[in-house]
Design an enzyme around this catalytic site. Structure first.
Site, short mmCIF file in Angstrom:
data_model
loop_
_atom_site.label_atom_id
_atom_site.label_comp_id
_atom_site.label_asym_id
_atom_site.label_seq_id
_atom_site.Cartn_x
_atom_site.Cartn_y
_atom_site.Cartn_z
N GLU A 1 0.20 -3.28 1.38
CA GLU A 1 0.28 -1.90 1.87
C GLU A 1 1.22 -1.11 0.99
O GLU A 1 1.01 0.06 0.69
CB GLU A 1 0.77 -1.88 3.33
N HIS B 1 13.15 0.41 2.45
CA HIS B 1 12.79 -0.03 1.09
C HIS B 1 14.00 -0.50 0.30
O HIS B 1 14.02 -0.43 -0.94
CB HIS B 1 12.05 1.08 0.34
N1 DTR Z 1 6.38 2.22 6.42
C1 DTR Z 1 6.27 2.98 5.18
C2 DTR Z 1 5.24 4.08 5.27
C3 DTR Z 1 5.72 5.17 6.14
C4 DTR Z 1 6.71 6.03 5.87
N2 DTR Z 1 6.80 6.94 6.91
C5 DTR Z 1 5.88 6.64 7.81
C6 DTR Z 1 5.58 7.22 9.03
C7 DTR Z 1 4.59 6.62 9.79
C8 DTR Z 1 3.91 5.47 9.33
C9 DTR Z 1 4.22 4.91 8.10
C10 DTR Z 1 5.21 5.51 7.35
C11 DTR Z 1 5.88 2.06 4.09
O1 DTR Z 1 5.23 1.04 4.35
O2 DTR Z 1 6.23 2.33 2.93
ZN ZN Z 2 7.31 0.37 3.06
ZN ZN Z 3 5.60 0.12 6.08
#
Ligand code: DTR
Ligand code: ZN
Ligand code: ZN
Length: 441
Positions: A171, A287
């Protein structure tokens, strides 16, 4: 000879009896043990979810500190989740794909039963970034849907609609795994997915309670749950297109989901209604290498996990009492039991059942033997788990065993070869297995 053999055996047995036999597993219960199953959506054990996160943290630690696509930590994460689902009676599929020159994996788990023309699907990406273990992003979503799936099995939930769970690969590289899944799903099967629920970051340390505002029915389902526990929610706006619900939405499938926040800053108004710290990010380790087991708020994780269960049960609307099958599997071949010798077996092959066994699997044992105290009797499940049904008790001089034992088989897949093992522990006389019968109530 017989008496003296038996006498010495009695003396020896009294020494052996203590600790000689592993305590029967919890499964072997007095006949007739049954359990009523709740109809309302169950509570998800946050302790179990945390245990899954602990295991994912250990996997990352043992594999270079991350669970990223193409790294050993990701495949180890997939194997960990798959093993639990296989043991719980799910039908799992490991879908391979290639991205950025490395092999990626999606794990799909179907709960047998329900209308397969109406699939309620829940998903979470299992991969992390390379910078860290990804316990909130997205071990939290992965662990929560894993425990939801295990709770489906543990409660033997019988949904009206078919339940499917997915753990996505890559992902973080751009929703590669979920896109691959949909691109390879025949159009006819896509249209059977009545809703896709996405859970990506639901354990943030400074939690918010955001609900995706895509499909109104799914959105309302989550809002109803949180209103019921007095937690206000906000519409999720940050993530549009940024997680695995996006490919499903682009395919015209109704989507929804939950989010506890990433690197955006919690406002004073949000801290007022949700608690936590204003002026700080919902997850300041987003992250980053500090996205570890310490980067989780238990209350937020608990509430989100329970909301997931509420939505899965509500949107798949079923009863939770397994249908009574009354299915019997029997082996009436006589099997001689060597006097004082090795154990012998009689087996039945169970087919056509769905999911795991019941809380009260009836094990009918019919053995002809002049001194039943000689006999040790075990039931062996298809995966090798041993249920102790009867220990040898040489002072029990009654003849024959004609018993129905009740075994809690909810942790075992029902289908497969079940084996009755009988051993004559003391010399003096012999007998034979006359009949072995399993009844699924
Ligand atoms: N979880 C993050 C993607 C992400 C960033 N903000 C949101 C809001 C709602 C759903 C997902 C996200 C990633 O996997 O990088
Ligand atoms: Zn992420
Ligand atoms: Zn994520």
């Amino acid at each position: 000879m017989k008496i003296s053999a038996r006498l010495s055996a009695v003396l020896a047995a009294s020494a052996l009896a203590v600790g000689a036999f592993a305590a029967a597993p919890a499964g072997a219960q007095p006949a007739g043990a049954t359990g009523a199953l709740a109809v309302t959506p169950p509570d998800i054990s946050v302790a179990n979810v945390k245990q899954h996160l602990t295991d994912l943290q250990s996997i990352a630690t043992a594999n270079g500190g991350n669970r990223a696509h193409g790294r050993t930590g990701y495949k180890a994460s997939v194997d960990f989740v798959k093993a639990k689902l296989d043991a719980a009676g799910f039908t799992t599929t490991l879908q391979q794909f290639t991205s950025s020159g490395a092999t990626g994996y999606n794990l799909i788990a179907d709960w047998p039963g329900g209308d397969t023309n109406q699939v309620v699907m829940s998903g979470a990406h299992l991969d992390s970034v390379t910078a860290g273990p990804g316990i909130n992003d997205n071990g939290s979503g992965s662990a929560a849907i894993l425990e939801t799936a295990l709770t489906v099995s543990r409660t033997q939930y019988q949904p009206t609609k078919h339940l499917r769970f997915a753990w996505w690969g890559a992902e973080e590289l751009g929703m590669v795994g979920s896109k691959y899944y949909l691109n390879n799903l025949p159009t006819a099967d896509r249209s059977k997915i009545s809703g896709y629920l996405n859970f990506d970051m639901i354990g943030s340390p400074n939690p918010g309670y955001f609900v995706y505002d895509d499909d109104p029915t799914i959105e309302q389902t989550f809002k109803t749950y949180f209103a019921g526990i007095g937690v206000p929610t906000e519409i999720e706006t940050e993530g549009d297109g940024r997680s695995d619900h996006a490919p499903f939405k682009n395919a015209g499938i109704p989507v929804g989901g939950l989010f506890s926040g990433a690197d955006y800053i919690k406002t004073a108004a949000q801290a007022q209604k949700w608690g936590g710290t204003s002026g700080l990010a919902f997850d300041r380790c987003y992250h980053a290498s500090c996205d570890t087991l310490a980067n989780i708020n238990d209350t937020g994780l608990d509430r989100h996990s329970d909301a997931i269960a509420y939505a899965v049960w509500t949107l798949s609307g079923g009863s939770s009492t397994p249908p009574s099958t009354g299915k019997v599997f029997e082996n009436s071949t006589d099997v001689p039991i060597p006097d004082g010798g090795p154990g012998v077996t009689s087996s039945v092959t169970v087919t056509g059942m769905t999911g795991n066994g019941p809380t009260n699997l009836q094990v009918g044992v019919d053995i002809v033997h002049p001194w039943r105290g000689d006999l040790k009797i075990d039931l062996i499940a298809p995966n090798g788990t041993v249920y102790g049904l009867k220990t040898a008790n040489v002072s029990d001089s009654a003849a024959n065993v004609q018993e129905s034992y009740s075994v809690n088989a909810t942790a075992m897949a029902a289908n497969g070869t079940w084996t009755l093992r009988v051993q004559d522990m003391f010399t003096g006389d012999s007998g034979y297995i006359n009949n072995f019968k399993l009844t699924f109530p």
